[in-house]
Design a protein around this motif. Structure first.
Motif: not given
Length: 334
Positions: A20-29
């Motif tokens: 979930f944290a990785a997905a949020l970072l991916g969305i931000c990027a």
């Protein structure tokens, strides 16, 4: 000395939180690696998840069924357009300021309808949503039925809009999914499920049922409004029929019932199914909607736990563990 300890986290939960944290970072990027089309799709999916999760918190955990959550989608979205387009507020700041509108609106709506129960309450929320749609259609400030366009967005470059949309989508998921997870792991989450299962018994144990219902109604109104503001900011245009469209309630019910009511995992699964079904089969019109309706009805009658509920019967690996489990300590005798 106790032979057991209370465990709240599982291995599957730790893995899911990392993902979930990785997905949020991916969305931000996304502005630096994704196309404009993919960014729009991710923002749309995030809005679907948020609206469905807010309905899930209200009905699946709070036991309060509403079919008028589009009231808060439309009110927050229109508030954002008025602040940005009419009063010149930065549109990205206006998204957050617009959340005041659903928070305020939720209080009189609940005050008007809280004496109703079950289907009567649900119908009442729909009537309120229709009334708000008619009011928006006849308000000159909102340009009536012609709707409004977010022309102020032209002052930002495509890259700036993509960055803002991505950050807002990530914030939306963090607030609605992450906030729900933290709430459900707290004592308020326990009180919420107790109220859903038996309000009278919950009240006898010290739960202020009336106050808790009001608070969860306001919280879900704000979360739903957040999704509406983000969605229509990305669309750059809003009209009363689209802002107060009953399909917002329909998609929330479909997502939650098919994915699994009363679970965060089910909302994600149901939202993904709805998103791709809408993209692949939306061109078939009414027949496609009939199939979705029959699928929802089938789940309600025969698979009340939805897809996640069926999966959980075979595999005990929650992504967002909220229950407390007793673990026997190693080396201790029973």
């Amino acid at each position: 000395m106790s032979n057991y300890r209370v465990a709240r986290m599982t291995l599957s939960g730790r893995v899911a939180l990392i993902i979930f944290a990785a997905a949020l970072l991916g969305i931000c990027a996304m502005p630096w690696w994704a196309s404009q089309g993919l960014i729009r799709d991710v923002v749309t999916l995030a809005c679907y998840i948020a609206v469905a999760q807010m309905w899930n918190m209200l009905a699946g955990y709070g036991g309060v069924v509403s079919v008028g959550q589009q009231s808060f989608v439309g009110v927050a979205a229109y508030a954002m357009f008025v602040l940005a387009q009419t009063f010149g507020v930065n549109p990205f700041l206006a998204v957050f300021l617009s959340l005041i509108a659903p928070a305020i609106l939720a209080v009189p709506i609940y005050g008007l309808l809280h004496r109703l129960e079950g289907a009567y309450f649900a119908i009442g929320t729909w009537v309120v949503a229709e009334a708000l749609r008619l009011i928006a259609t006849n308000m000159p400030m909102l340009n009536g039925g012609a709707g409004m366009s977010l022309r102020v967005m032209t002052q930002f470059s495509a890259h700036e809009r993509a960055v803002a949309s991505s950050l807002l989508a990530a914030a939306l998921l963090l607030v609605t999914l992450g906030g729900s997870y933290l709430l459900l792991r707290s004592r308020y989450g326990i009180a919420l499920t107790a109220m859903r299962d038996n309000p009278i018994a919950a009240a006898s144990q010290g739960v202020d049922v009336g106050r808790l219902k009001l608070l969860i109604f306001i919280a879900t109104a704000v979360g739903t409004g957040f999704a509406g503001a983000v969605y229509f900011m990305a669309q750059l245009r809003i009209t009363p029929p689209s802002a107060f469209d009953a399909n917002w309630a329909n998609l929330a019910i479909f997502i939650v019932m098919v994915g699994g009511i009363g679970s965060l995992e089910g909302v994600i699964i149901g939202a993904v199914i709805y998103f791709f079904a809408d993209r692949w089969f939306g061109e078939y019109g009414a027949s496609y909607l009939i199939v979705l309706g029959l699928l929802t009805l089938t789940c309600a009658l025969y698979f009340r736990g939805g897809i996640w509920g069926m999966w959980s019967k075979w595999v005990e690996a929650p992504w967002f563990p909220t229950r407390r489990r007793l673990i026997r300590l190693e080396g201790e005798k029973a």
